[in-house]
Design a protein around this motif. Structure first.
Motif, PDB file in Angstrom:
ATOM      1  N   LEU A   4      58.350  46.481  63.969  1.00 42.11           N
ATOM      2  CA  LEU A   4      57.970  45.795  62.739  1.00 42.11           C
ATOM      3  C   LEU A   4      57.929  46.773  61.565  1.00 42.11           C
ATOM      4  CD1 LEU A   4      57.085  43.168  61.422  1.00 42.11           C
ATOM      5  CD2 LEU A   4      54.746  43.722  62.039  1.00 42.11           C
ATOM      6  N   ILE A   5      57.384  47.958  61.785  1.00 44.10           N
ATOM      7  CA  ILE A   5      57.325  48.971  60.731  1.00 44.10           C
ATOM      8  C   ILE A   5      58.731  49.410  60.339  1.00 44.10           C
ATOM      9  CG2 ILE A   5      56.602  51.340  60.210  1.00 44.10           C
ATOM     10  CD1 ILE A   5      54.103  50.757  61.966  1.00 44.10           C
ATOM     11  N   VAL A   6      59.581  49.641  61.314  1.00 40.45           N
ATOM     12  CA  VAL A   6      60.968  50.050  61.035  1.00 40.45           C
ATOM     13  C   VAL A   6      61.693  48.961  60.255  1.00 40.45           C
ATOM     14  CG1 VAL A   6      63.197  50.566  62.108  1.00 40.45           C
ATOM     15  CG2 VAL A   6      61.115  51.642  62.979  1.00 40.45           C
ATOM     16  N   LEU A   7      61.496  47.719  60.651  1.00 43.17           N
ATOM     17  CA  LEU A   7      62.138  46.610  59.937  1.00 43.17           C
ATOM     18  C   LEU A   7      61.622  46.503  58.507  1.00 43.17           C
ATOM     19  CD1 LEU A   7      62.279  43.843  62.690  1.00 43.17           C
ATOM     20  CD2 LEU A   7      64.192  45.119  61.716  1.00 43.17           C
ATOM     21  N   ALA A   8      60.328  46.709  58.312  1.00 47.24           N
ATOM     22  CA  ALA A   8      59.756  46.655  56.960  1.00 47.24           C
ATOM     23  C   ALA A   8      60.334  47.764  56.087  1.00 47.24           C
ATOM     24  CB  ALA A   8      58.232  46.756  57.023  1.00 47.24           C
TER      25      ALA A   8
END
Length: 107
Positions: A4-8
């Protein structure tokens, strides 16, 4: 959670991709360090004009309802509503008084 952090982060980079180039080009094109995209009826745009005038800042104000090219420029910066500021290559969306004051401090 890491995904999720990488996608954000990836989404943020995608949103900013090319905006800084467009911003620098627009500041040069209009020969102004401060540009505001606005409308005549917008209350926050009026507050922004008062703020810039009180600070003694020279700026160019483009009404996006009167100029299709100004509207296209605003959109190229990622703007979807007014006001949108372009201050020394930095884009500020909305009336963020603290950020605007921070960016015009050295002018």
């Amino acid at each position: 959670m890491r995904l999720l952090i990488v996608l954000a982060i990836a989404f943020f980079i995608y949103q900013k991709w090319g905006v800084t180039d467009a911003a620098a080009e627009l500041n040069q094109k209009h020969d102004s360090e401060v540009i505001m995209y606005s409308t005549a009826w917008c209350g926050y745009c009026k507050k922004a004009r008062v703020l810039l005038n009180m600070q003694g800042v020279k700026y160019k104000d483009f009404d996006i309802e009167k100029s299709s090219s100004a509207k296209a420029e605003m959109r190229s910066l990622g703007g979807q509503g007014v006001p949108v500021f372009l201050i020394q290559g930095e884009v500020v969306k909305g009336f963020n008084q603290a950020r605007v004051l921070e960016l015009i401090e050295g002018l």
